[in-house]
Design a protein around this motif. Structure first.
Motif, mmCIF file in Angstrom:
data_model
loop_
_atom_site.group_PDB
_atom_site.id
_atom_site.type_symbol
_atom_site.label_atom_id
_atom_site.label_comp_id
_atom_site.label_asym_id
_atom_site.label_seq_id
_atom_site.Cartn_x
_atom_site.Cartn_y
_atom_site.Cartn_z
ATOM 1 N N PHE A 115 0.796 -1.156 -0.010
ATOM 2 C CA PHE A 115 0.081 -0.208 0.014
ATOM 3 C C PHE A 115 0.956 1.188 -0.208
ATOM 4 N N ASP A 116 0.301 2.336 -0.413
ATOM 5 C CA ASP A 116 1.055 3.485 -0.541
ATOM 6 C C ASP A 116 1.086 4.287 0.949
ATOM 7 N N ALA A 117 0.080 3.908 1.871
ATOM 8 C CA ALA A 117 -0.123 4.460 3.160
ATOM 9 C C ALA A 117 0.543 3.503 4.166
ATOM 10 N N PRO A 118 1.540 4.126 5.172
ATOM 11 C CA PRO A 118 1.989 3.307 6.123
ATOM 12 C C PRO A 118 0.972 2.403 6.845
ATOM 13 N N ALA A 119 1.449 1.195 7.233
ATOM 14 C CA ALA A 119 0.623 0.242 7.716
ATOM 15 C C ALA A 119 1.232 -0.595 8.903
ATOM 16 N N LEU A 120 0.225 -1.310 9.807
ATOM 17 C CA LEU A 120 0.447 -2.054 10.957
ATOM 18 C C LEU A 120 0.562 -3.390 10.204
ATOM 19 N N GLU A 121 1.752 -4.020 10.233
ATOM 20 C CA GLU A 121 1.939 -5.308 9.482
ATOM 21 C C GLU A 121 2.298 -6.410 10.386
ATOM 22 N N PHE A 122 1.228 -7.749 10.243
ATOM 23 C CA PHE A 122 1.664 -9.022 10.962
ATOM 24 C C PHE A 122 1.907 -9.906 9.927
ATOM 25 N N THR A 123 3.066 -10.591 10.155
ATOM 26 C CA THR A 123 3.266 -11.966 9.203
ATOM 27 C C THR A 123 2.521 -13.054 10.019
ATOM 28 N N LEU A 124 1.708 -13.629 9.242
ATOM 29 C CA LEU A 124 0.950 -14.803 9.709
ATOM 30 C C LEU A 124 1.715 -16.072 9.426
ATOM 31 N N ALA A 125 2.319 -16.310 8.343
ATOM 32 C CA ALA A 125 3.060 -17.603 7.890
ATOM 33 C C ALA A 125 4.109 -17.165 6.782
ATOM 34 N N SER A 126 5.220 -17.679 6.798
ATOM 35 C CA SER A 126 6.246 -17.550 5.781
ATOM 36 C C SER A 126 7.016 -18.855 5.639
ATOM 37 N N SER A 127 7.721 -18.889 4.413
ATOM 38 C CA SER A 127 8.378 -20.204 4.197
ATOM 39 C C SER A 127 10.131 -19.722 4.222
ATOM 40 N N ASP A 128 10.788 -20.914 4.243
ATOM 41 C CA ASP A 128 12.239 -20.700 4.121
ATOM 42 C C ASP A 128 12.684 -20.070 3.083
ATOM 43 N N GLU A 129 11.919 -19.898 1.903
ATOM 44 C CA GLU A 129 12.478 -19.147 0.611
ATOM 45 C C GLU A 129 12.408 -17.741 0.773
ATOM 46 N N MET A 130 11.596 -17.270 1.605
ATOM 47 C CA MET A 130 11.434 -15.832 1.889
ATOM 48 C C MET A 130 12.964 -15.213 2.152
#
Length: 399
Positions: free
Chosen positions: A262-277
Motif C-alpha cells: 500500500f502507498d500508506a503506512p500500515a501496521l503489519e503482521f506476518t502470519l506465515a512464511s517459508s524458508d525461501e523468503m
C-alpha cells in the motif's frame, strides 16, 4: 535483373544485402551481420551502389582510379600520391562510416572490416548461463500477512484514523482462509467468523473496516490458513493459531511503517512464511496454546509398564531455546520423537507410547504423522485421551 552478386534491399522489411546464390525463385541474401537469409525474388529489388562509394570499394593495387570528371578511367601519372577517401567502416556493404587515409596502392579489405565488427559484437554478448527455472510444483514460496491500513482519503494520521484490515497472500499458493474473533461467554471459549473465503496467489483481500472505537476492543483473532495449488504442488502444513492484538499497537505512530502493498503506512503482521523468503521477512508469529480452565485440564500421566509418555515441549527437552529459530526447535523435537520411538520399538516391552506435542500451529503434529507414515506404516496411532493427557497428544500402538 537480380543475379548472384547483386546488391538488393527487401521490399517488405528493412535492411539490405548481397545475393550469394539463387535456387529457383528463392534468393539467399547475405546481410550485414554475415547471415544468409532466404527471400522470394519477388520480395527483393536490386539497388545501385552510389558512384562515390563504388569507386572507393574498387580501389586496389592494380585498379584504375576514377577520373576527376567521372567520365572514365585514366592511367595514373606522376609519383604515387597519398589520397584521402571516406572509409566509414562497413555498413550495408559499400556504404561507409569512418574517415581514414590510405595509400594509392593500399586495398580496402571489406571482409576484415566485417570480421572486426562481428568480433566486437560477440565480445559484448553476456554468455553467463541462465539459472534453470523451477517446475511449477517446485516453487514453494509462501508468505501471508495481515495489514491494518488507514482508510483512503483520511486526513488523520495512521495512529488516529479508522483502519481497514487486509489479508495479503504474497506467494504462489492459493489460500483457503478463515479469520475469526475469539470470544468468551458464560465460562466457555468460542470464535466468531469475521471473514472467510479463497485468496488467489499474489493477491490481497479486504477483511473488515474497523472504526477507531472498535480497535480498543480487539484482543485476539483466530486465524486458519490452508495453502494449495490447483495442479501438482509441494504441500504445506495447515495453519490454525491465535493472533493477539494489543490495543496499544494501534495508537503508536512508530508501529505504522512503509510496506510493499500500500502507498500508506500500515501496521503489519506476518502470519506465515517459508524458508525461501528473504532474511528480512518477519518471523512467523508464535501460537499461544488456548486457555483451558484448570478444572478440565488433567495432569499428564507418567510412564507405566505398558505405556511410555514423552513430552516434546521445547522446555521439556532443551535446557534453553535462546537464540534458536522455530525451525531449529522443531528439528530438536523431531529428533527426540525419533529416538524415543525407535527405542520403544526395539525394546518391545511396552504396548503404547504417547507423545505430548501441544496445540500450537500443528506443525509438530504434521511432521510426526508424516514420519509415522513414511517410517512406521504398520504402527497404528490416534489422538490420546483428553481426560488423561489434555489437548495435543498422540498415542502410538506398538503391539
Amino acid at each position: 535483373m537480380i543475379k548472384a552478386g547483386s546488391r538488393v534491399k527487401f521490399i517488405s522489411d528493412t535492411g539490405a544485402g548481397i545475393v550469394r546464390s539463387i535456387k529457383g525463385n528463392i534468393a539467399y541474401v547475405e546481410v550485414e551481420e554475415g547471415f544468409e537469409i532466404p527471400a522470394l525474388i519477388s520480395d527483393i529489388v536490386e539497388v545501385e551502389i552510389e558512384e562515390e562509394n563504388a569507386a572507393i570499394v574498387k580501389i586496389g593495387p592494380s585498379d584504375p582510379k576514377p577520373s576527376a570528371a567521372g567520365g572514365g578511367n585514366t592511367a595514373p601519372t606522376g609519383p604515387s600520391k597519398r589520397q584521402k577517401a571516406t572509409v566509414r567502416g562497413l555498413n550495408n556493404y559499400g556504404k561507409v562510416s569512418l574517415t581514414d587515409d590510405y595509400e594509392d596502392d593500399e586495398p580496402i579489405d571489406l571482409s576484415k572490416l566485417r570480421k572486426s565488427f562481428v568480433k566486437s559484437a560477440e565480445e559484448q554478448v553476456d554468455r553467463t548461463p541462465a539459472a534453470p527455472e523451477k517446475a511449477p510444483w517446485e516453487v514453494t514460496d509462501y508468505l501471508v500477512k495481515l495489514l491494518f491500513v488507514p482508510v483512503p482519503d483520511s486526513d488523520k494520521p495512521a495512529e488516529a484514523a479508522d483502519l481497514e484490515a487486509w489479508l495479503v497472500n504474497d506467494s504462489s499458493y492459493t489460500l483457503f482462509y478463515n479469520i475469526a474473533r475469539r470470544e468468551q461467554r458464560g465460562g466457555g471459549h468460542f470464535v466468531r467468523t469475521i471473514d472467510s473465503g479463497t485468496l488467489a496467489a499474489d493477491s490481497k483481500q479486504k477483511v473488515k473496516l474497523y472504526r477507531r472505537a472498535e480497535l480498543a476492543e480487539i484482543s485476539t483473532l483466530h486465524i486458519s490458513l490452508l495453502p494449495y495449488k490447483p495442479a501438482a504442488f509441494v504441500p504445506r502444513a495447515t495453519e490454525a493459531f491465535d493472533l493477539e492484538l494489543h490495543p496499544l499497537k494501534f495508537v503508536r505512530a512508530s508501529g505504522f511503517t512503509e510496506n510493499d502493498y500500500f502507498d500508506a503506512p500500515a501496521l503489519e503482521f506476518t502470519l506465515a512464511s517459508s524458508d525461501e523468503m528473504s532474511d528480512d521477512a518477519a518471523p512467523v508469529i508464535p501460537t499461544p496454546a488456548p486457555k483451558v480452565p484448570k478444572t478440565t485440564a488433567p495432569a499428564h500421566r507418567k510412564s507405566t509398564k505398558d505405556e511410555e509418555v514423552v513430552d516434546l515441549h521445547a522446555e521439556a527437552i532443551l535446557d534453553s531455546t535462546e537464540g534458536m529459530t522455530p525451525g531449529e526447535i522443531l528439528q530438536a523435537q523431531l529428533a527426540r520423537f525419533a529416538v524415543a520411538l525407535d527405542g520403544a520399538v526395539k525394546a518391545g516391552g511396552q504396548k503404547r507410547i504417547v507423545f505430548i506435542h501441544g496445540v500450537g500451529k500443528g506443525k509438530l503434529r504434521y511432521e510426526i504423522e508424516k514420519s509415522l507414515k513414511r517410517n512406521y506404516p504398520k504402527l497404528r496411532h490416534q489422538d490420546a485421551s483428553f481426560a488423561e493427557y489434555g489437548y495435543g497428544a498422540i498415542m502410538i500402538f506398538l503391539k
